[in-house]
Design a protein around this motif. Structure first.
Motif, PDB file in Angstrom:
ATOM      1  N   CYS A  59       1.149  -1.131  -0.276  1.00 15.64           N
ATOM      2  CA  CYS A  59      -0.124  -0.178   0.206  1.00 15.64           C
ATOM      3  C   CYS A  59       0.692   2.203  -0.299  1.00 15.64           C
ATOM      4  O   CYS A  59       1.738   1.904   0.658  1.00 15.64           O
ATOM      5  N   GLU A  62       0.155   3.952   3.031  1.00 16.40           N
ATOM      6  CA  GLU A  62       0.354   3.638   4.432  1.00 16.40           C
ATOM      7  C   GLU A  62       1.833   3.234   4.158  1.00 16.40           C
ATOM      8  O   GLU A  62       2.251   3.650   5.732  1.00 16.40           O
ATOM      9  N   CYS A  82      -6.064  -1.433  -1.075  1.00 16.41           N
ATOM     10  CA  CYS A  82      -5.940  -2.111   0.577  1.00 16.41           C
ATOM     11  C   CYS A  82      -7.119  -1.883   1.284  1.00 16.41           C
ATOM     12  O   CYS A  82      -8.415  -1.340   1.338  1.00 16.41           O
ATOM     13  N   ASN A  84      -7.605  -0.948   4.524  1.00 12.20           N
ATOM     14  CA  ASN A  84      -7.573   0.391   5.323  1.00 12.20           C
ATOM     15  C   ASN A  84      -8.299   1.691   4.529  1.00 12.20           C
ATOM     16  O   ASN A  84      -9.177   2.573   5.162  1.00 12.20           O
ATOM     17  N   ASP A  85      -7.436   1.568   3.201  1.00  9.81           N
ATOM     18  CA  ASP A  85      -7.416   3.227   2.675  1.00  9.81           C
ATOM     19  C   ASP A  85      -8.282   2.633   1.318  1.00  9.81           C
ATOM     20  O   ASP A  85      -8.379   3.918   0.815  1.00  9.81           O
TER      21      ASP A  85
HETATM   22 ZN   LIG Z   1      -3.309   0.783   2.923  1.00  9.71          ZN
END
Ligand SMILES: [Zn+2]
Ligand SMILES: [Zn+2]
Length: 120
Positions: A59, A62, A82, A84-85
């Protein structure tokens, strides 16, 4: 002769299947940055196992490696994001792919991968 031919086809088919499965098996290695004074080092799991499909990606947002569990091996080569994002992950299918990833710490393309263990 006919029966022999049939079993040969079966053997070849099984062989191809096993080879394909082998290619999907993951490995475990160590990533180090070769830039002097950077010192970045991490262990990395690439891919999944025969019965636990997973894909490893990077990613860029991050600046970290992310491992995703997959529902099936068929999803292995598909684009991944990803969790998370939702950033598109740069896939890492082989240790050699590491050289295309900028170092999370210093940003140089100086990451080196060393295979530690091949999983079954
Ligand atoms: Zn990420
Ligand atoms: Zn570095």
């Amino acid at each position: 002769m006919k029966a022999w031919g049939k079993s040969m086809v079966l053997v070849i088919f099984c062989g191809i299947f096993l080879l394909a499965e082998g290619a999907l098996a993951g490995e475990f290695g160590e990533v180090t940055c070769t830039t002097p004074d950077c010192g970045y080092k991490t262990s990395l799991d690439i891919g999944g196992r025969r019965k636990l499909p997973a894909v490893t990606g990077y990613c860029a947002k991050e600046k970290k490696f992310v491992r995703l569990k997959l529902k099936s091996h068929d999803d292995y080569r598909k684009p991944h994001y990803c969790p998370n994002d939702k950033e598109p992950l740069k896939p890492i299918y082989r240790g050699a792919d590491i050289s295309k990833i900028p170092c999370p710490k210093c940003g140089n393309l100086t990451l080196k991968y060393q295979l530690m263990l091949r999983k079954d």
